[in-house]
Design a protein around this motif. Sequence first.
Motif, PDB file in Angstrom:
ATOM      1  N   ALA A  97       0.959  12.094  -0.522  1.00 26.46           N
ATOM      2  CA  ALA A  97       0.491  13.273   0.212  1.00 26.46           C
ATOM      3  C   ALA A  97       1.135  14.551  -0.296  1.00 26.46           C
ATOM      4  O   ALA A  97       2.330  14.594  -0.589  1.00 26.46           O
ATOM      5  CB  ALA A  97       0.785  13.107   1.702  1.00 26.46           C
TER       6      ALA A  97
ATOM      7  N   THR B 277       9.913   5.866   2.816  1.00 28.22           N
ATOM      8  CA  THR B 277       9.354   7.218   2.743  1.00 28.22           C
ATOM      9  C   THR B 277      10.289   8.102   1.938  1.00 28.22           C
ATOM     10  O   THR B 277      11.482   8.201   2.242  1.00 28.22           O
ATOM     11  CB  THR B 277       9.174   7.814   4.152  1.00 28.22           C
ATOM     12  OG1 THR B 277       8.320   6.967   4.925  1.00 28.22           O
ATOM     13  CG2 THR B 277       8.575   9.212   4.071  1.00 28.22           C
TER      14      THR B 277
ATOM     15  N   ASN C 280      -3.627   5.584  -1.254  1.00 27.21           N
ATOM     16  CA  ASN C 280      -4.382   6.516  -0.421  1.00 27.21           C
ATOM     17  C   ASN C 280      -3.806   7.909  -0.616  1.00 27.21           C
ATOM     18  O   ASN C 280      -2.618   8.131  -0.374  1.00 27.21           O
ATOM     19  CB  ASN C 280      -4.294   6.110   1.057  1.00 27.21           C
ATOM     20  CG  ASN C 280      -5.016   7.100   1.964  1.00 27.21           C
ATOM     21  OD1 ASN C 280      -6.098   7.579   1.636  1.00 27.21           O
ATOM     22  ND2 ASN C 280      -4.413   7.410   3.099  1.00 27.21           N
TER      23      ASN C 280
ATOM     24  N   LYS D 150      -3.672  11.886   0.307  1.00 22.58           N
ATOM     25  CA  LYS D 150      -3.965  12.860   1.356  1.00 22.58           C
ATOM     26  C   LYS D 150      -3.707  14.262   0.810  1.00 22.58           C
ATOM     27  O   LYS D 150      -2.628  14.540   0.271  1.00 22.58           O
ATOM     28  CB  LYS D 150      -3.087  12.613   2.585  1.00 22.58           C
ATOM     29  CG  LYS D 150      -3.424  11.346   3.342  1.00 22.58           C
ATOM     30  CD  LYS D 150      -2.582  11.215   4.606  1.00 22.58           C
ATOM     31  CE  LYS D 150      -2.949  12.258   5.640  1.00 22.58           C
ATOM     32  NZ  LYS D 150      -2.195  12.066   6.918  1.00 22.58           N
TER      33      LYS D 150
ATOM     34  N   GLU E  77       0.791   5.653   0.581  1.00 22.31           N
ATOM     35  CA  GLU E  77       0.140   6.929   0.868  1.00 22.31           C
ATOM     36  C   GLU E  77       0.863   8.004   0.076  1.00 22.31           C
ATOM     37  O   GLU E  77       2.086   8.110   0.125  1.00 22.31           O
ATOM     38  CB  GLU E  77       0.203   7.249   2.354  1.00 22.31           C
ATOM     39  CG  GLU E  77      -0.432   8.589   2.714  1.00 22.31           C
ATOM     40  CD  GLU E  77      -0.245   8.946   4.166  1.00 22.31           C
ATOM     41  OE1 GLU E  77      -1.089   8.518   4.982  1.00 22.31           O
ATOM     42  OE2 GLU E  77       0.747   9.646   4.481  1.00 22.31           O
TER      43      GLU E  77
ATOM     44  N   HIS F 254       0.849  -1.190   0.000  1.00 25.14           N
ATOM     45  CA  HIS F 254       0.000   0.000   0.000  1.00 25.14           C
ATOM     46  C   HIS F 254       0.886   1.243   0.000  1.00 25.14           C
ATOM     47  O   HIS F 254       2.016   1.210   0.492  1.00 25.14           O
ATOM     48  CB  HIS F 254      -0.931   0.025   1.216  1.00 25.14           C
ATOM     49  CG  HIS F 254      -2.071  -0.938   1.100  1.00 25.14           C
ATOM     50  ND1 HIS F 254      -1.916  -2.291   1.284  1.00 25.14           N
ATOM     51  CD2 HIS F 254      -3.384  -0.748   0.796  1.00 25.14           C
ATOM     52  CE1 HIS F 254      -3.090  -2.896   1.120  1.00 25.14           C
ATOM     53  NE2 HIS F 254      -3.992  -1.982   0.820  1.00 25.14           N
TER      54      HIS F 254
ATOM     55  N   TYR G  25      -7.745  14.233  -6.418  1.00 29.58           N
ATOM     56  CA  TYR G  25      -7.566  12.960  -5.710  1.00 29.58           C
ATOM     57  C   TYR G  25      -7.401  11.813  -6.710  1.00 29.58           C
ATOM     58  O   TYR G  25      -6.540  10.947  -6.559  1.00 29.58           O
ATOM     59  CB  TYR G  25      -8.780  12.661  -4.822  1.00 29.58           C
ATOM     60  CG  TYR G  25      -8.795  13.354  -3.478  1.00 29.58           C
ATOM     61  CD1 TYR G  25      -7.991  12.913  -2.429  1.00 29.58           C
ATOM     62  CD2 TYR G  25      -9.642  14.426  -3.238  1.00 29.58           C
ATOM     63  CE1 TYR G  25      -8.027  13.531  -1.184  1.00 29.58           C
ATOM     64  CE2 TYR G  25      -9.683  15.058  -1.996  1.00 29.58           C
ATOM     65  CZ  TYR G  25      -8.874  14.601  -0.974  1.00 29.58           C
ATOM     66  OH  TYR G  25      -8.910  15.220   0.258  1.00 29.58           O
TER      67      TYR G  25
END
Length: 735
Positions: free
Chosen positions: A455, A575, A485, A487, A453, A451, A466
Motif C-alpha cells: 500500500a 507489517t 494485493n 492498494k 498487501e 498473502h 498497480y
Amino acid sequence: MASHIGSATSRVDGRAKVTGEAKYAGEFNVPGLVHGYVVESTIPKGRIVRIDTSGALEVDGVIDVLTHRNRPQMADKDDAYKDEVATEKGSPYRPLYDDIVLFSGQPLALVLAEDWETARVAASLVKVEYEKAPHITDLHAERANAYAIDKPEKPRGDAERAFASAALRHEAEYFIPTEHHNPMELFASTAIWDNGQLTVYDKTQGVQNVQQYLCSVFKMKPDAVRVMSPYMGGGFGSGLRPQYQVVLAVLAARALNRPVRVMLSRAQMYALGHRPATIERLALGANSDGTLDAMTHEAIAVTSQFEEFARNDTGWGNLLYKSPNAKFEHKLVKLDVPTSCDMRAPGAATGVYALECAMDELAVALKMDPVQLRLQCYSDRDQGADIPYTSKQLRECYRQGAAAFGWDKRTAEPRSMREGSDLVGWGMASGVWEALQMPATVRIVLTANGHAEVATAASDIGTGTYTIMAQVAADMLGLPIDSINVKLGDSTLPQCPLEGGSWIASSVCNAIANTARAVRGDLLKLAIGMKDSPLAGAGVDDVALIDGKIVSKRDATRAVSIASAMQSGNADRITREEANKVAEDKSHARNVHSAIFAEVKVDEQLGVIRVTRVVNAVAAGRILNPKTAHSQVMGGVVWGIGMALHEETLFDHRFGRVMNANIAEYHVPVHADVHDIKVIFVDEPDEIVNPLGIKGLGEIGIVGVAAAIANAVYHATGKRVRDLPITLDKVVQFN
C-alpha cells in the motif's frame, strides 16, 4: 518461481476496468446525493455586477445556487491555495471567491439539484451582468511585452559572437499552439460531509496533494479529510493540481450538509489549464564538419495574468549536443486565460520539437544525413552541469532505430521518394527526458497464509502502477503475483508524491524493495528462532524469499517456509513501512533518451498527410513490464502524431474564448490516423540511477515525435512548416 520483473504481464486491474467493477470519481453513489452544475463566465475579463439566480431557484428539484456572495467560508491568503505544483510566483485561482472575472469559462455559480439534468437546465436560467474590461488572449499580439524569468540553464561562452562567425548558420522560429489534455474521464468530485469529517472521491493524480489543499482552503485538520482516487481515466498532467470542481463540491457539501457531486462537461474542462502556446527561436552555428559552435534557444510562452507557469523548454540541447557557446532564455507573456499547466512531457514536448526541427534544417544546409549530424554533435556529458550520465545509450537508439526503420534506403533530396500519387518522406529526431525519483513510502502487510498487501498513496492514472507494484512485490517477497494485493489512491495510506514526471515507477518500486527487505529481516529473525534452524547465523542479505520460503543464497537446501517461520513465532502477520532512498548525488545526470524515425505519405494533389510508420527506440534503464511499457510509448507516439498534425485550441480573440472546446472540433488522432508503430527498448543497465536501475517511461514516448514527423513532411514535400499543427493548407502549395 519465474521472475515477474521484466516479464510481459497483463494488468492486474484490467478485469476490474473492463467489467465496470472499477469505480471512478463520478461513480461513487451515496444516499441523498446532490448534483452540481457550474455556471461559467462568458467574458474573459471584468467584474460581476449582478447574478440573478431567481429563475434557477424556481425550477422543481433545485435546492440552492451558490455564488461568491453566499458560499461557505474559505481561506483568504494566497498561501492557502498553494499545492505541490503551484510553486511558481503568483496568486493561485480561488473558485467562487469574489466578483473578479479572470478568464472565459471561469466558474461563477454552482446550481445544486436533486439530479444532474435538473441542475444543468436550471444553470441556463442564471443571469449574470458584467462590467467588462479590455482583454488580450493572443500571444503574437502581446509578444512585445514578454518578460524574461530566471531559469536554471546557464550560458556558456559567447553564443552571439560564435553564431555571427560560424561557417554555417541556421536561425528560425517555431510555434506550438495552445493544446488541451482531453482525457477520456471527465473531471468530477464527490464530497461527503458527515459531522465535521470530509470524504472526497476526486479525479486527481495526487490524493495527498488534494487533501493538503482542502485542509488549507477550508482550515481543517488532516485527520478530518480523506481523499480517494482508486482509478483515473487519464490525466497526462491535467490532474496534478487540484481542479476547481473539488472545491465547489466541498463548498456545496458543507453548505447543504449533504453529499454533493460536481462533474464538469467536456467544454468546461477547457478552463482547467493547457499546454501553453509557445514561440521557440533557435539559432545554431556550425562548422563545416557539422560540429556545433553556437546554440541559442529562446522560448516565449503563455501564462495567466495571476500566476507564472513555466517549464524547461530551452535546456534540452545541453543534454544532447556539444557546443562551447550556448545561451538560453525563457520569457512569459501574461494573457487573460487560465494558468497553463503540465501536459505530457511539459517543456520537452515543445522545446525538443523546435530543437530537433532546427537540427534537421541544419543537416539539410550541411548536406549531411540527420543521424550523422546528431552523432557528430553527440555529448556524453550534460553540457550545462558538466557531469556524465548514469547511463546513456542514445547512440544505440540511433543504430537500432535506423536499422529497424530501414533508414539507409533513404534518399536525401526532398520530393525524391514516391509511392504512386503519394510523396514519401522520412524524418527522424532525438528524444530526452528526466529520470527522476521522489520520496515515497510503502507499507507491506504479509500474512501467515502467504498473502501480502502492498500500500501507498500513489495514484494509477492508467500507466500500470498497480501491475508493476504487484510484479516487484511478488519477486521481492517470493510469492505468486495473484497473492499480492495492491492498494493505491487513498490519502490515509503511506506518503507518496503526485503521479507525474515519470517518477512513480522508480520511486515506489525502490520503496517496495526496501520494505520487502525489512519484512525479510523480520521473517529471518523468526526462522532463526526455530529449533535447529537451518538459517542459524544468516544475515538479512544472505537470504532471499523464493516460492514461499526463506532460502539461503549460498545453499538452497537451507530453507524455512514463511508459514513455518511465522507459526513458530506466533505471528499471524508482519507489517513494515519503509521509504525509498532518494540520491542526493549531483555527480551524474539522470535521463532517458530515444530516437524516433517517422514515415509520412503526402497526397501530392490534396496535401493530405498520413503517418504510415514510426519506430521509437528508447533507452530507459530496466524495463519492469515490456507489455505496459510498450503501451506507454505507443500512446506517446500517437499523441505525438496529434501534436504534429491535429491538435490546436482555437481562440476567437475578439471574445477571448475557446471556439473548439469539444472533441469533435478539437482534433486528435483516431484509429484511421494510426498505422504501424514499432517500439524498441534498448538494453541499458544502470547501477547508479537507483538500486533497481529503473527510469520512467510516461513522458519520453511523445518527446521528439512531432519533430520527426515535421522533418518527414519536409523531406516528402520540400515545404518546411514551422508552426504546428501541419495541416494540408500549409503544404498543398509545394515549393
